[in-house]
Design an enzyme around this catalytic site. Structure first.
Site, short mmCIF file in Angstrom:
data_model
loop_
_atom_site.label_atom_id
_atom_site.label_comp_id
_atom_site.label_asym_id
_atom_site.label_seq_id
_atom_site.Cartn_x
_atom_site.Cartn_y
_atom_site.Cartn_z
N LYS A 1 -4.38 8.91 -9.51
CA LYS A 1 -4.70 9.07 -7.91
C LYS A 1 -5.10 10.19 -7.51
O LYS A 1 -6.04 10.48 -6.60
CB LYS A 1 -3.18 8.45 -7.24
N ASP B 1 -2.02 2.01 0.34
CA ASP B 1 -0.44 1.68 0.07
C ASP B 1 0.07 1.46 1.60
O ASP B 1 1.06 0.92 1.69
CB ASP B 1 0.27 2.62 -0.67
#
Ligand SMILES: NC(=O)c1ccc[n+]([C@@H]2O[C@H](COP(=O)([O-])OP(=O)(O)OC[C@H]3O[C@@H](n4cnc5c(N)ncnc54)[C@H](OP(=O)(O)O)[C@@H]3O)[C@@H](O)[C@H]2O)c1
Length: 276
Positions: free
Chosen positions: A65, A101
């Protein structure tokens, strides 16, 4: 045919293809979504050549990420706040990055407990890892007055507080019960409670009776934390909704349809989690 994928190392465990495969079928789109195992040392090169390989974009999972964030040409405010990206796509030839998220957690929370507002309220957060950072961003965006971070490794919580500013208060892990008495929302963002991980020792008996208890761990679906909170009569929110909602923006960018998180999709993923 439009192609997208999820990259990670390892990647076999990923349930993202289940979600996107379902949506491709439901919306009748001639596309594909694959798992691609990418070694950490090859992540940047993979992303830079993704378009030439025929991908419209990808999801990114651990441990890529941060690299995905660094490699992207343009980054959303959420991705910048977290220094990490989980959704990549192309616009005008440029590689775009977002981190979905935080919005996913908020959307699932709003759908699950419409009465709950975080504005000017207190939130307790257990954990200070990557997922916890996404949640801090989400809470502050939703107007929370204070986010109390309890983490086993205090320095990690202090780094989160330095990054996000004065509304984030660091507390010792041992103070998690007393320090959460009057909060509106308590969220577990540690890996404790997850199948195969350790047990989360959190006494919920002293939480306010209107406190909502959420867990972002979703294997098992009902974690011991959620089970004890529910047994006390508290409203609970599971972690699966966050996982399902984080997939929405990517699908829309790649395939041009904003997909819905439905009971049918949820049941499909629950069946997979439960090995049915
Ligand atoms: N629902 C979703 O969509 C979603 C999204 C992302 C992540 N998750 C889940 O969230 C969890 C955390 O993910 P992450 O990426 O943030 O992981 P991470 O960066 O590795 O952070 C792990 C966190 O758990 C804490 N922890 C681990 N073992 C502990 C123990 N024995 N006692 C106390 N604290 C402990 C760590 O504390 P230290 O700092 O002291 O090590 C840290 O705060 C995972 O279970 C992941 O599957 C769910």
């Amino acid at each position: 045919m439009i192609r997208a994928c999820v990259i990670g190392w390892p990647i076999e465990h990923s349930r993202s293809p289940l979600i996107h495969g379902h949506w491709l079928k439901v919306y009748g789109i001639a596309g594909s979504y694959a798992k691609v195992a990418v070694r950490p040392e090859e992540t940047a090169a993979f992303l830079r050549s993704m378009r030439e390989q025929g991908f419209a974009g990808c999801n990114v999972t651990l441990p890529h990420k941060e690299t995905a964030f660094a490699v992207a040409d343009d980054k959303s405010p959420a991705a910048c706040a977290m220094g990490a990206a989980n959704t990549l796509w192309f616009a005008g030839g440029r590689l775009m990055a977002d981190n979905t998220d935080s919005i996913a957690f908020i959307e699932h929370l709003r759908a699950s407990v419409p009465r709950l507002s975080l504005r000017n309220n207190l939130v307790a957060l257990l954990g200070a890892g990557g997922a916890a950072r996404a949640l801090v961003y989400a809470f502050l965006e939703a107007g929370a007055a204070e986010v109390r971070v309890f983490n086993r490794t205090r320095e990690r919580a202090e780094a989160v507080a330095r990054h996000f500013g004065a509304a984030v208060k660091v507390h010792d892990w041992d103070r998690r019960v007393d320090g959460s008495r009057e909060v509106t929302l308590l969220v577990n963002a540690t890996s404790l409670g997850m199948k195969g991980a350790g047990k989360l020792d959190m006494d919920v008996s002293r939480l306010d009776e209107r406190c909502v208890v959420a867990d972002i761990v979703y294997v098992p679906l009902v974690t011991p934390l959620l089970a004890t909170a529910a047994a006390r009569g508290l409203v609970t929110v599971d972690g699966l909704g966050m996982f399902l909602h984080q997939a929405v923006p990517g699908f829309e960018k790649w395939f041009g349809v904003r997909p819905e998180v439905t009971d049918e999709l949820r049941a499909l993923v629950v069946a997979d989690i439960e090995g049915r």
